[in-house]
Write a protein that holds these residues in place. Structure first.
Motif, PDB file in Angstrom:
ATOM      1  N   UNK A  42       0.848  -1.191   0.000  1.00 15.45           N
ATOM      2  CA  UNK A  42       0.000   0.000   0.000  1.00 15.45           C
ATOM      3  C   UNK A  42       0.885   1.242   0.000  1.00 15.45           C
ATOM      4  N   UNK A  43       0.518   2.271  -0.781  1.00 19.22           N
ATOM      5  CA  UNK A  43       1.424   3.407  -0.969  1.00 19.22           C
ATOM      6  C   UNK A  43       1.415   4.415   0.176  1.00 19.22           C
ATOM      7  N   UNK A  44       2.593   4.973   0.424  1.00 18.59           N
ATOM      8  CA  UNK A  44       2.771   6.106   1.330  1.00 18.59           C
ATOM      9  C   UNK A  44       3.351   7.253   0.517  1.00 18.59           C
ATOM     10  N   UNK A  45       2.742   8.431   0.598  1.00 18.74           N
ATOM     11  CA  UNK A  45       3.276   9.614  -0.073  1.00 18.74           C
ATOM     12  C   UNK A  45       3.902  10.504   0.989  1.00 18.74           C
ATOM     13  N   UNK A  46       5.230  10.646   0.950  1.00 13.55           N
ATOM     14  CA  UNK A  46       5.967  11.428   1.942  1.00 13.55           C
ATOM     15  C   UNK A  46       6.101  12.874   1.463  1.00 13.55           C
ATOM     16  N   UNK A  47       5.593  13.810   2.280  1.00 14.69           N
ATOM     17  CA  UNK A  47       5.551  15.230   1.910  1.00 14.69           C
ATOM     18  C   UNK A  47       6.392  16.002   2.928  1.00 14.69           C
ATOM     19  N   UNK A  48       7.528  16.510   2.503  1.00 20.16           N
ATOM     20  CA  UNK A  48       8.477  17.148   3.408  1.00 20.16           C
ATOM     21  C   UNK A  48       8.026  18.540   3.839  1.00 20.16           C
ATOM     22  N   UNK A  49       8.779  19.103   4.781  1.00 25.50           N
ATOM     23  CA  UNK A  49       8.474  20.419   5.303  1.00 25.50           C
ATOM     24  C   UNK A  49       9.185  21.550   4.578  1.00 25.50           C
ATOM     25  N   UNK A  50       8.999  22.760   5.089  1.00 25.12           N
ATOM     26  CA  UNK A  50       9.568  23.975   4.500  1.00 25.12           C
ATOM     27  C   UNK A  50      11.094  23.879   4.455  1.00 25.12           C
TER      28      UNK A  50
END
Length: 278
Positions: A42-50
């Motif tokens: 199952x996919x995980x989308x990693x979204x980083x910070x500023x």
């Protein structure tokens, strides 16, 4: 339509790792986002910070990839992604690009995994009522995420001052800027090494990178954030909220408020930690 150019490299564990670029946005103003994929499931989308990039996930992505398809992306303006000279760097602009990525890759049973500014992007995606997105996002993981109006560090306030921001970003050496930012984000400064400073400093060595950091900072707290936050109670997705006990960027009170507001959330507090639990 997404156009991806992928280079496939086998890893030591036999899991394919595929860094490449996704071409997103309108045809007349496309943006290339750098994407790394590894693992299956199952996919995980990693979204980083500023100010960060896919580099920020280096310690945890391999472990997550043992059971999941891990997709890490450099947001517009950061890392190896495009840094156009426009002003579309808000959480809404970033969410629109990631929504297209999710649809074009036909991601389903998806967990959004957002840190700080990236957590704000994840919340916007969770609130999006686009029929094409319906049913795709199944869970949220929010790490020390922006969510409500708050006081912001002095460095961010300075970036919102046109003259000061342009002089500061252009005159202060990128390595100094990166090290100062990491000292705010980390509780234990001994964890900051020269290689890490260089990775965070690299985008600031170009005019486009300086432009992106300034215009992202100016929009980090949307003017209508208070109205947006009133809709959080409608997010029924199972949500894990993880927060550092010594966060000096986004205070723990924000995490506690999110826990009270999101109807299906749990909160884990991480001891002896600054703004970057991962």
């Amino acid at each position: 339509m997404l156009i991806a150019v992928l280079v496939v490299c086998p890893t030591a564990h036999g899991t394919e790792e595929t860094p490449g670029f996704a071409r997103l946005g309108p045809p007349d103003a496309p943006v290339k986002l750098f994407v790394e994929e590894k693992g299956e499931g199952s996919p995980l989308l990693l979204i980083h910070g500023f100010g960060a990039s896919t580099f920020t996930w280096r310690e945890i992505a391999p472990a997550l990839a043992r059971q999941h398809r891990v997709i890490a992306v450099d947001l517009k303006g950061f890392g190896q992604s495009d840094k156009p000279f426009d002003e579309r760097y808000s959480v809404f602009d970033q969410a629109e690009l990631l929504k297209q990525l999710i649809i074009d890759k036909d991601l389903r049973d998806l967990t959004l995994f957002g840190h700080s500014f990236g957590g704000g992007v994840a919340l916007v995606l969770a609130l999006d009522e686009d029929p094409q997105l319906k049913g795709r996002i199944k869970k949220l993981v929010l790490l020390d995420t922006i969510a409500y109006p708050q006081d912001i560090p002095v460095a961010f306030k300075m970036l919102d001052m046109p003259v000061v921001s342009h002089v500061g970003v252009r005159m202060l050496p990128p390595a100094v800027q990166a090290r100062l930012a990491l000292r705010i984000a980390y509780l234990d400064n001994s964890k900051i090494d020269d290689d890490e400073v260089e990775m965070y400093a690299a985008p600031l060595r170009t005019a486009a990178g300086k432009h992106a950091i300034i215009h992202s900072a100016r929009q980090i707290m949307p003017e209508d954030l208070e109205e947006i936050s009133k809709r959080y109670a409608s997010i029924e997705l199972p949500t894990l909220i993880a927060w550092c006990d010594y966060d000096r960027v986004v205070p723990l009170d924000v995490g506690l408020k999110l826990r009270r507001t999101l109807p299906n959330a749990t909160l884990e507090i991480i001891d002896s930690c600054g703004h970057m639990p991962h």
